[in-house]
Design a protein around this motif. Sequence first.
Motif, PDB file in Angstrom:
ATOM      1  N   ALA A 141       0.837  -1.204   0.000  1.00 52.43           N
ATOM      2  CA  ALA A 141       0.000   0.000   0.000  1.00 52.43           C
ATOM      3  C   ALA A 141       0.871   1.253   0.000  1.00 52.43           C
ATOM      4  O   ALA A 141       0.583   2.228  -0.697  1.00 52.43           O
ATOM      5  CB  ALA A 141      -0.932  -0.006   1.209  1.00 52.43           C
ATOM      6  N   LYS A 142       1.955   1.218   0.770  1.00 47.19           N
ATOM      7  CA  LYS A 142       2.862   2.372   0.816  1.00 47.19           C
ATOM      8  C   LYS A 142       3.510   2.609  -0.543  1.00 47.19           C
ATOM      9  O   LYS A 142       3.601   3.753  -0.999  1.00 47.19           O
ATOM     10  CB  LYS A 142       3.934   2.153   1.881  1.00 47.19           C
ATOM     11  N   ALA A 143       3.958   1.536  -1.202  1.00 44.25           N
ATOM     12  CA  ALA A 143       4.580   1.686  -2.528  1.00 44.25           C
ATOM     13  C   ALA A 143       3.605   2.329  -3.505  1.00 44.25           C
ATOM     14  O   ALA A 143       3.993   3.182  -4.314  1.00 44.25           O
ATOM     15  CB  ALA A 143       5.046   0.327  -3.047  1.00 44.25           C
ATOM     16  N   ASN A 144       2.340   1.960  -3.418  1.00 42.37           N
ATOM     17  CA  ASN A 144       1.339   2.556  -4.301  1.00 42.37           C
ATOM     18  C   ASN A 144       1.038   3.993  -3.906  1.00 42.37           C
ATOM     19  O   ASN A 144       0.892   4.861  -4.770  1.00 42.37           O
ATOM     20  CB  ASN A 144       0.073   1.696  -4.315  1.00 42.37           C
ATOM     21  N   ALA A 145       0.955   4.264  -2.608  1.00 40.61           N
ATOM     22  CA  ALA A 145       0.704   5.635  -2.158  1.00 40.61           C
ATOM     23  C   ALA A 145       1.848   6.559  -2.571  1.00 40.61           C
ATOM     24  O   ALA A 145       1.625   7.706  -2.953  1.00 40.61           O
ATOM     25  CB  ALA A 145       0.503   5.671  -0.648  1.00 40.61           C
ATOM     26  N   GLN A 146       3.078   6.071  -2.520  1.00 37.26           N
ATOM     27  CA  GLN A 146       4.233   6.890  -2.894  1.00 37.26           C
ATOM     28  C   GLN A 146       4.229   7.240  -4.376  1.00 37.26           C
ATOM     29  O   GLN A 146       4.924   8.168  -4.779  1.00 37.26           O
ATOM     30  CB  GLN A 146       5.532   6.153  -2.558  1.00 37.26           C
ATOM     31  N   ALA A 147       3.461   6.525  -5.167  1.00 40.54           N
ATOM     32  CA  ALA A 147       3.417   6.775  -6.609  1.00 40.54           C
ATOM     33  C   ALA A 147       2.309   7.751  -7.004  1.00 40.54           C
ATOM     34  O   ALA A 147       2.142   8.041  -8.182  1.00 40.54           O
ATOM     35  CB  ALA A 147       3.232   5.453  -7.359  1.00 40.54           C
ATOM     36  N   ASP A 148       1.560   8.257  -6.028  1.00 41.03           N
ATOM     37  CA  ASP A 148       0.462   9.176  -6.306  1.00 41.03           C
ATOM     38  C   ASP A 148       0.646  10.443  -5.468  1.00 41.03           C
ATOM     39  O   ASP A 148       0.811  10.352  -4.246  1.00 41.03           O
ATOM     40  CB  ASP A 148      -0.870   8.501  -5.963  1.00 41.03           C
ATOM     41  N   PRO A 149       0.609  11.630  -6.075  1.00 44.26           N
ATOM     42  CA  PRO A 149       0.871  12.861  -5.323  1.00 44.26           C
ATOM     43  C   PRO A 149      -0.035  13.062  -4.114  1.00 44.26           C
ATOM     44  O   PRO A 149       0.443  13.371  -3.014  1.00 44.26           O
ATOM     45  CB  PRO A 149       0.644  13.968  -6.356  1.00 44.26           C
ATOM     46  N   THR A 150      -1.337  12.870  -4.272  1.00 44.05           N
ATOM     47  CA  THR A 150      -2.274  13.104  -3.169  1.00 44.05           C
ATOM     48  C   THR A 150      -2.132  12.054  -2.081  1.00 44.05           C
ATOM     49  O   THR A 150      -2.051  12.383  -0.895  1.00 44.05           O
ATOM     50  CB  THR A 150      -3.726  13.122  -3.696  1.00 44.05           C
ATOM     51  N   LEU A 151      -2.124  10.785  -2.472  1.00 47.84           N
ATOM     52  CA  LEU A 151      -2.004   9.715  -1.474  1.00 47.84           C
ATOM     53  C   LEU A 151      -0.692   9.834  -0.716  1.00 47.84           C
ATOM     54  O   LEU A 151      -0.645   9.622   0.498  1.00 47.84           O
ATOM     55  CB  LEU A 151      -2.109   8.345  -2.142  1.00 47.84           C
ATOM     56  N   CYS A 152       0.369  10.177  -1.410  1.00 48.13           N
ATOM     57  CA  CYS A 152       1.676  10.297  -0.782  1.00 48.13           C
ATOM     58  C   CYS A 152       1.661  11.353   0.319  1.00 48.13           C
ATOM     59  O   CYS A 152       2.108  11.097   1.441  1.00 48.13           O
ATOM     60  CB  CYS A 152       2.722  10.639  -1.845  1.00 48.13           C
TER      61      CYS A 152
END
Length: 197
Positions: A122-133
């Motif tokens: 989930a973190k790897a995916n969040a880091q790839a999106d500006p808002t989620l990150c």
Amino acid sequence: MLRNSFVIISVMLLVLSGCGGGTKNRPEARPPAAGAPAAPGASAPGGYGQTATPAACPTTRQRHFVKTRFLTNAGLAAGTFRRYIYKPYRAGAFNSGAPKRKRTIVKAAAAAIFAFDQLRRAKANAQADPTLCKVLIGPIDKLTASMKDLHGKLKGGNVDSGLIGSVAGGVAGFHKDAASAGAGFKDKEPPASAVGG
């Protein structure tokens, strides 16, 4: 037949949630070493933890289907914790003298490491999106650290009710933070094979 189809679809979704998207070599899912420094880029406090600094987050989406993958991984992490750790704890299945207590603790330890791996994804995916990150990296890091601690205790046969309560609060906070970032997720039941049947 319908049940077999459901199991196959669930496993396929699990496999797909961890496939493709920008990195060819992924590190093996292992809890960070004890005393390891905090992840870089953690600064201002967020809902449950901290948010990443804008400089640490991308300005454009870096992977395909990043939000869908995040929803799957976050849902599996939360659902696994709830199904194999929180519900048995609330039912007294970890109490001394409870039937199948040792088996329940072993399954809970396996569930904690599976949830830890899903949080890593989930973190790897969040880091790839500006808002989620910007919104979710801090809360994910804090929840991951708590899950690591919980796994260590359960693996040693110890049930720490305070820690289980803390992780439950972290999961609830993670739900709220994800919803505030436009990525509200629902708990998902993991495949039985993920925690040893």
